[in-house]
Design a protein around this motif. Structure first.
Motif, PDB file in Angstrom:
ATOM      1  N   VAL A 264      45.560  53.235  29.643  1.00 57.87           N
ATOM      2  CA  VAL A 264      44.785  52.015  30.329  1.00 57.87           C
ATOM      3  C   VAL A 264      44.242  51.190  28.720  1.00 57.87           C
ATOM      4  O   VAL A 264      44.867  50.036  28.425  1.00 57.87           O
ATOM      5  CB  VAL A 264      44.117  51.877  30.979  1.00 57.87           C
ATOM      6  CG1 VAL A 264      43.265  50.632  31.188  1.00 57.87           C
ATOM      7  CG2 VAL A 264      45.010  51.876  32.425  1.00 57.87           C
ATOM      8  N   GLU A 268      45.897  48.334  26.465  1.00 53.48           N
ATOM      9  CA  GLU A 268      44.556  47.441  26.002  1.00 53.48           C
ATOM     10  C   GLU A 268      44.700  46.595  24.522  1.00 53.48           C
ATOM     11  O   GLU A 268      44.575  45.125  24.016  1.00 53.48           O
ATOM     12  CB  GLU A 268      43.628  47.978  26.470  1.00 53.48           C
ATOM     13  CG  GLU A 268      42.944  47.592  27.638  1.00 53.48           C
ATOM     14  CD  GLU A 268      41.903  48.149  28.208  1.00 53.48           C
ATOM     15  OE1 GLU A 268      40.690  48.673  26.957  1.00 53.48           O
ATOM     16  OE2 GLU A 268      41.025  47.914  29.237  1.00 53.48           O
ATOM     17  N   ARG A 274      52.635  47.598  27.699  1.00 54.42           N
ATOM     18  CA  ARG A 274      52.194  47.909  29.196  1.00 54.42           C
ATOM     19  C   ARG A 274      53.283  47.417  30.456  1.00 54.42           C
ATOM     20  O   ARG A 274      54.013  48.193  31.005  1.00 54.42           O
ATOM     21  CB  ARG A 274      51.259  46.658  29.999  1.00 54.42           C
ATOM     22  CG  ARG A 274      50.982  47.214  31.382  1.00 54.42           C
ATOM     23  CD  ARG A 274      49.910  45.532  31.671  1.00 54.42           C
ATOM     24  NE  ARG A 274      48.397  45.584  30.576  1.00 54.42           N
ATOM     25  CZ  ARG A 274      47.554  46.220  30.514  1.00 54.42           C
ATOM     26  NH1 ARG A 274      47.109  46.910  32.129  1.00 54.42           N
ATOM     27  NH2 ARG A 274      46.941  46.436  30.104  1.00 54.42           N
ATOM     28  N   GLU A 322      50.751  56.710  41.479  1.00 52.40           N
ATOM     29  CA  GLU A 322      51.030  54.947  42.344  1.00 52.40           C
ATOM     30  C   GLU A 322      49.010  55.027  41.781  1.00 52.40           C
ATOM     31  O   GLU A 322      49.133  53.453  41.525  1.00 52.40           O
ATOM     32  CB  GLU A 322      49.934  55.561  43.437  1.00 52.40           C
ATOM     33  CG  GLU A 322      49.050  54.573  44.402  1.00 52.40           C
ATOM     34  CD  GLU A 322      49.122  55.203  45.668  1.00 52.40           C
ATOM     35  OE1 GLU A 322      48.346  54.480  46.377  1.00 52.40           O
ATOM     36  OE2 GLU A 322      48.941  56.122  45.916  1.00 52.40           O
ATOM     37  N   ARG A 323      48.313  56.031  41.427  1.00 55.97           N
ATOM     38  CA  ARG A 323      46.993  55.296  40.465  1.00 55.97           C
ATOM     39  C   ARG A 323      47.231  54.400  39.101  1.00 55.97           C
ATOM     40  O   ARG A 323      46.376  53.938  38.739  1.00 55.97           O
ATOM     41  CB  ARG A 323      45.847  56.889  39.931  1.00 55.97           C
ATOM     42  CG  ARG A 323      45.681  56.902  41.722  1.00 55.97           C
ATOM     43  CD  ARG A 323      44.301  57.876  41.785  1.00 55.97           C
ATOM     44  NE  ARG A 323      43.546  58.096  43.438  1.00 55.97           N
ATOM     45  CZ  ARG A 323      43.306  59.429  43.606  1.00 55.97           C
ATOM     46  NH1 ARG A 323      42.207  59.494  41.874  1.00 55.97           N
ATOM     47  NH2 ARG A 323      42.637  59.368  44.915  1.00 55.97           N
ATOM     48  N   GLN A 326      48.756  51.043  39.274  1.00 54.72           N
ATOM     49  CA  GLN A 326      47.329  49.809  40.206  1.00 54.72           C
ATOM     50  C   GLN A 326      46.718  50.040  38.913  1.00 54.72           C
ATOM     51  O   GLN A 326      46.132  48.597  38.630  1.00 54.72           O
ATOM     52  CB  GLN A 326      46.100  50.585  40.863  1.00 54.72           C
ATOM     53  CG  GLN A 326      47.095  50.970  42.484  1.00 54.72           C
ATOM     54  CD  GLN A 326      45.667  51.694  43.157  1.00 54.72           C
ATOM     55  OE1 GLN A 326      45.060  52.927  42.988  1.00 54.72           O
ATOM     56  NE2 GLN A 326      46.517  51.256  44.957  1.00 54.72           N
ATOM     57  N   ALA A 327      46.360  50.591  37.968  1.00 55.09           N
ATOM     58  CA  ALA A 327      45.503  50.724  36.604  1.00 55.09           C
ATOM     59  C   ALA A 327      46.287  49.438  35.501  1.00 55.09           C
ATOM     60  O   ALA A 327      45.511  48.756  35.102  1.00 55.09           O
ATOM     61  CB  ALA A 327      44.977  52.111  36.246  1.00 55.09           C
ATOM     62  N   GLU A 329      48.706  47.763  36.215  1.00 53.55           N
ATOM     63  CA  GLU A 329      48.962  46.169  36.992  1.00 53.55           C
ATOM     64  C   GLU A 329      47.867  45.285  37.119  1.00 53.55           C
ATOM     65  O   GLU A 329      48.102  44.731  37.217  1.00 53.55           O
ATOM     66  CB  GLU A 329      49.748  46.470  38.571  1.00 53.55           C
ATOM     67  CG  GLU A 329      50.948  47.104  38.312  1.00 53.55           C
ATOM     68  CD  GLU A 329      51.873  47.170  39.485  1.00 53.55           C
ATOM     69  OE1 GLU A 329      50.904  47.268  40.495  1.00 53.55           O
ATOM     70  OE2 GLU A 329      52.794  48.229  39.311  1.00 53.55           O
ATOM     71  N   ASN A 330      46.465  45.456  36.949  1.00 54.54           N
ATOM     72  CA  ASN A 330      45.374  45.342  37.339  1.00 54.54           C
ATOM     73  C   ASN A 330      44.417  44.456  36.114  1.00 54.54           C
ATOM     74  O   ASN A 330      45.209  45.550  35.092  1.00 54.54           O
ATOM     75  CB  ASN A 330      44.660  45.832  38.478  1.00 54.54           C
ATOM     76  CG  ASN A 330      44.689  46.171  39.987  1.00 54.54           C
ATOM     77  OD1 ASN A 330      45.997  45.445  39.954  1.00 54.54           O
ATOM     78  ND2 ASN A 330      44.498  47.174  40.166  1.00 54.54           N
TER      79      ASN A 330
END
Length: 330
Positions: A264, A268, A274, A322-323, A326-327, A329-330
Motif C-alpha cells: 500500500v 501511495e 495500483r 482478499e486483504r 481490500q487494502a 481498493e480502499n
C-alpha cells in the motif's frame, strides 16, 4: 528469458538428479540456508519440460541445527514449487521450479531453472543486489543485511532509467515484487535474492525474474498450528501481522516493511502501479489455486505435500489475497 509458458510437470514425472552432472567445479552452491548443488540437465532430458544442457539448482530442505543432517522443515521444498505456480497465475516472470529427488541419498527437493544462458540468448552477466547495496551504502554489512532498504533500491532504479540503461519500467517491477511476496508471505527478499542482468550489447540491464521464493506459504508451521489458525481468527491475524519484507522502507527505519502495508505504501508513492496489482491479483480464480495444490498431493515423494497442508495453503493464500485487494481498493 525464453518462452517457458505452458510447461507442466505431472505427478509421475519426478526428476531424479542423481546422475545429473555437477556444473563445472561447483559442488555446493554457497548462497542461502538450504543445501544446493548446481546441476546440468543431461541430453536428451527424460522429460520435455527440462532443457538439455541447461543449469538447474537442486535445493534441499533446510537442515536442523539441533539434529545435524536432518531437515528442520522436511516438506519446505513444496513452498518453492507452489510459489512458482502462484507466480504464473499472476502472470509474473518466475523461473520454473520442478519437484525432484536425489535417489542416491533419497533427498527430496526442487530443481530451479537458472534464468540466464538459454539457447540462442545473447551474452549476459548477472550481478546480485548486494553488489549495488555495498556500493551505495558505505560499510554495508552484506552478511546481516540490516540496511537493506527499498529507498536505495528505488534510487538505483531511477538512475538506471534516467541514463537509459534499464530495458523496462522499474515501477511495476518492484510493485509486483512486493505484491507477490505479500501474497505468498515471502520474508526472504534480501540483497542476494534480486539482481540485475546486464547485456554486453549496449550495455543495458534488466531486473532479474523473481527467484528464490521458498521461505513462504507457512512452510514452517506444524499441522496442529495450521488447524488452529484456520479455526481461530485471532491466531491467524497475529501470524499475518508478524509478516515483514526482508527490507526496510528507508535505511534508518527501526522496523522492516510489513508485507501488506508495504504494498500500500509503495502504491501511495506510485499510484499508477495500483491498478496493475489489482488486476494481477484478480485475474485468477480460487478454483485454479485449489486444483493446482490438489495436483501436488499426488506426487509420491518423501515428506509429501499432504491434503491438510494443501487446504491450509489455499486458505492462507486466499486470505492474503482478499486483504491485499481490500487494502489496494480502499
Amino acid at each position: 528469458m525464453i518462452d517457458r509458458e505452458g510447461i507442466e510437470q505431472a505427478p509421475d514425472q519426478i526428476i531424479d538428479i542423481a546422475d545429473w552432472p555437477v556444473y563445472k567445479d561447483y559442488d555446493v552452491f554457497p548462497e542461502g540456508a538450504r543445501d544446493k548443488t548446481l546441476r546440468v540437465c543431461p541430453e536428451p532430458p527424460l522429460f520435455r519440460f527440462c532443457l538439455p544442457g541447461h543449469r538447474y539448482l537442486f535445493k534441499e530442505a533446510i537442515k536442523s541445527a539441533k539434529n545435524p543432517g536432518q531437515p528442520r522443515h522436511p516438506d519446505q521444498y513444496w513452498a518453492e514449487v507452489i510459489a512458482f505456480r502462484i507466480g504464473r497465475l499472476m502472470g509474473l516472470t518466475v523461473p520454473p521450479v520442478f519437484v525432484a529427488i536425489n535417489s542416491a541419498t533419497n533427498e527430496p527437493g526442487t530443481v530451479n531453472e537458472w534464468f540466464m544462458d538459454y539457447p540462442g540468448s545473447e551474452d549476459e552477466r548477472y550481478f546480485p543486489g548486494g553488489d549495488y547495496m555495498q556500493r551505495l551504502i558505505p560499510g554495508y554489512d552484506r552478511h546481516k543485511g540490516r540496511e537493506h532498504n527499498l529507498t536505495t533500491i528505488i534510487m538505483l532504479s531511477r538512475a538506471l532509467m534516467r541514463n537509459n540503461l534499464l530495458a523496462h519500467d522499474w515501477k511495476p517491477y518492484w510493485g509486483l515484487c512486493l505484491c507477490f511476496d505479500a501474497l505468498i508471505g515471502n520474508t526472504d527478499r534480501h540483497q542476494e535474492n534480486w539482481g540485475l542482468i546486464w547485456s554486453n550489447d549496449g550495455p543495458r540491464a534488466r531486473l532479474a525474474p523473481y527467484f528464490d521464493n521458498g521461505t513462504s506459504l507457512g512452510h514452517e508451521l506444524q499441522p496442529k498450528k495450521m488447524q488452529r489458525m484456520m479455526r481461530d481468527p485471532n491466531e491467524l491475524n497475529a501470524y499475518l501481522h508478524r509478516g515483514e519484507h526482508q527490507m526496510r522502507w528507508a535505511k534508518g527505519d527501526p522496523r522492516r516493511l510489513p508485507l501488506i502495508e508495504g504494498v500500500v505504501r509503495y502504491c501511495e508513492h506510485y499510484p499508477e502501479v495500483r491498478p496493475i496489482l489489482i488486476e494481477r491479483l484478480s485475474q485468477w480464480h480460487e478454483e485454479a489455486l485449489e486444483a493446482m495444490l490438489l495436483n501436488l498431493t499426488r506426487f509420491d515423494m518423501p515428506a509429501p505435500f499432504t491434503q491438510s497442508r494443501a487446504e491450509f495453503v489455499a486458505f492462507l493464500t486466499l486470505t492474503r489475497r482478499e486483504r491485499l485487494l481490500q487494502a489496494l481498493e480502499n
